[in-house]
Design a protein around this motif. Structure first.
Motif, PDB file in Angstrom:
ATOM      1  N   ASP A 137      -5.706  10.098  10.221  1.00 47.32           N
ATOM      2  CA  ASP A 137      -5.128   8.726  10.275  1.00 47.32           C
ATOM      3  C   ASP A 137      -5.707   7.961   9.230  1.00 47.32           C
ATOM      4  OD1 ASP A 137      -3.755   9.335  12.670  1.00 47.32           O
ATOM      5  OD2 ASP A 137      -5.469   8.747  13.999  1.00 47.32           O
ATOM      6  N   LEU A 138      -7.201   8.089   8.899  1.00 46.86           N
ATOM      7  CA  LEU A 138      -7.588   7.352   7.881  1.00 46.86           C
ATOM      8  C   LEU A 138      -7.118   7.678   6.415  1.00 46.86           C
ATOM      9  CD1 LEU A 138     -11.548   7.494   7.986  1.00 46.86           C
ATOM     10  CD2 LEU A 138     -10.183   5.489   7.850  1.00 46.86           C
ATOM     11  N   ALA A 139      -6.837   9.043   6.448  1.00 50.72           N
ATOM     12  CA  ALA A 139      -6.253   9.547   5.034  1.00 50.72           C
ATOM     13  C   ALA A 139      -4.721   8.817   5.092  1.00 50.72           C
ATOM     14  CB  ALA A 139      -6.070  11.088   5.151  1.00 50.72           C
ATOM     15  N   LEU A 140      -4.143   8.884   5.929  1.00 50.73           N
ATOM     16  CA  LEU A 140      -2.718   8.448   5.876  1.00 50.73           C
ATOM     17  C   LEU A 140      -2.718   6.686   5.483  1.00 50.73           C
ATOM     18  CD1 LEU A 140       0.275   8.685   6.364  1.00 50.73           C
ATOM     19  CD2 LEU A 140       0.061   7.980   8.719  1.00 50.73           C
ATOM     20  N   ASN A 198      -8.336   4.179  -3.158  1.00 43.37           N
ATOM     21  CA  ASN A 198      -7.895   4.315  -2.154  1.00 43.37           C
ATOM     22  C   ASN A 198      -7.103   5.836  -1.849  1.00 43.37           C
ATOM     23  OD1 ASN A 198      -7.450   2.174   0.070  1.00 43.37           O
ATOM     24  ND2 ASN A 198      -6.926   0.980  -1.801  1.00 43.37           N
ATOM     25  N   LEU A 199      -6.627   6.451  -2.962  1.00 44.12           N
ATOM     26  CA  LEU A 199      -6.238   7.784  -2.985  1.00 44.12           C
ATOM     27  C   LEU A 199      -7.273   8.836  -2.989  1.00 44.12           C
ATOM     28  CD1 LEU A 199      -3.226   8.842  -2.915  1.00 44.12           C
ATOM     29  CD2 LEU A 199      -3.462   9.350  -5.437  1.00 44.12           C
ATOM     30  N   ARG A 200      -8.432   8.370  -3.720  1.00 39.28           N
ATOM     31  CA  ARG A 200      -9.533   9.406  -3.593  1.00 39.28           C
ATOM     32  C   ARG A 200      -9.915   9.273  -2.326  1.00 39.28           C
ATOM     33  NH1 ARG A 200     -12.109   7.522  -9.398  1.00 39.28           N
ATOM     34  NH2 ARG A 200     -10.971   8.696 -10.595  1.00 39.28           N
ATOM     35  N   PHE A 201     -10.285   8.358  -1.642  1.00 42.26           N
ATOM     36  CA  PHE A 201     -10.694   8.119  -0.094  1.00 42.26           C
ATOM     37  C   PHE A 201      -9.919   9.029   0.701  1.00 42.26           C
ATOM     38  CE2 PHE A 201     -11.592   6.297   4.086  1.00 42.26           C
ATOM     39  CZ  PHE A 201     -13.073   6.315   4.085  1.00 42.26           C
ATOM     40  N   SER A 202      -8.740   9.052   0.409  1.00 46.68           N
ATOM     41  CA  SER A 202      -7.719   9.580   1.231  1.00 46.68           C
ATOM     42  C   SER A 202      -7.871  11.255   0.961  1.00 46.68           C
ATOM     43  CB  SER A 202      -6.199   9.136   0.958  1.00 46.68           C
ATOM     44  OG  SER A 202      -5.296   9.832   1.590  1.00 46.68           O
ATOM     45  N   LEU A 256     -17.201   5.383  -1.823  1.00 49.18           N
ATOM     46  CA  LEU A 256     -15.728   4.902  -2.107  1.00 49.18           C
ATOM     47  C   LEU A 256     -15.500   3.475  -0.959  1.00 49.18           C
ATOM     48  CD1 LEU A 256     -13.878   8.003  -2.437  1.00 49.18           C
ATOM     49  CD2 LEU A 256     -13.861   6.192  -3.894  1.00 49.18           C
ATOM     50  N   LYS A 257     -16.205   3.638   0.233  1.00 47.42           N
ATOM     51  CA  LYS A 257     -15.990   2.720   1.265  1.00 47.42           C
ATOM     52  C   LYS A 257     -16.671   1.372   0.502  1.00 47.42           C
ATOM     53  CE  LYS A 257     -15.986   4.704   5.879  1.00 47.42           C
ATOM     54  NZ  LYS A 257     -16.971   5.535   6.577  1.00 47.42           N
TER      55      LYS A 257
END
Length: 224
Positions: A91-94, A33-37, A19-20
């Motif tokens: 923090d990353l998830a947010l 972005n949502l999947r990464f979160s 994903l990155k």
């Protein structure tokens, strides 16, 4: 860690790396972005199980909201002690969740994640409730959203309202269905569970196994 947890952790790391790379090409893609979160939140959950202070995200969130810290700095100091290194995952998830919603504001799951994570910015209970309500507005037939609505109702003591939403969620999403069976079948007798949730044949098998695993043989028999 359990062997299946190690496998899941490996898969999550691999997924996060893919994903990155994809996000380097398209940083604002809402679904990626949502999947990464989601991957960050799941990793947080796994890491927390073996932490010195094994609190789940919901417990951390409720404790932070109840403490009403004077400033975000005070709350961050508390979080550093409460969850340590694992705070980076939150923090990353947010950050990725916010980016996902800016680019795709109709993603219901995103508002559920925001409701869980908005306390990191010093938001209050009203903000959390507003995000859950927004999730329900944009995605009223999404199992994750209906389940979150049920949790909010339960927190304010409206058990009837909570069960109503959980019953909706039960028939909307297989993952949520398994989660409800896992969480509730231990405290709800087989007969009541069948009457209330009206499980289909697949769910009946899962439910029966769950009762057996917990040594509730009479309930397992009822489901059989």
């Amino acid at each position: 860690a359990m062997p299946e947890e190690s496998v899941e952790r490996e898969l999550l790391m691999e997924m996060a790396n893919h994903l990155k790379q994809a996000l380097r090409h398209d940083p604002d893609d809402p679904r990626m972005n949502l999947r990464f979160s989601a991957a960050c939140l799941r990793r947080f959950e796994l890491e927390q199980r073996h932490a010195t202070n094994p609190m789940a995200l919901q417990q951390i969130r409720e404790a932070a909201l109840a403490s009403q810290f004077a400033s975000k700095k005070d709350q961050d100091a508390w979080l550093d002690v409460a969850v340590g290194e694992n705070k980076k995952l939150l923090d990353l998830a947010l950050a990725h969740c916010q980016r996902a919603l800016r680019a795709g504001p109709l993603q219901g799951d995103g508002y559920v994640y925001l409701a869980d994570l908005s306390f990191l910015e010093g938001s209050n209970v009203d903000a959390k409730n507003a995000y859950v309500n927004q999730a329900y507005r944009v995605r009223p037939h999404n199992g994750v959203v209906a389940f979150a609505m049920g949790q909010e109702r339960a927190l304010v003591g409206d058990l009837e309202g909570a069960l109503k939403r959980w019953r909706e969620a039960f028939h909307q999403d297989p993952k949520i269905q398994s989660l409800i069976i896992e969480q509730f079948s231990v405290s709800i007798p087989g007969k009541s569970f069948l009457e209330y949730f009206q499980p289909d044949i697949g769910a009946l098998h899962v439910l029966q196994r769950n009762y057996q695993r917990n040594g509730l043989n009479a309930d397992a028999q009822e489901v059989a």
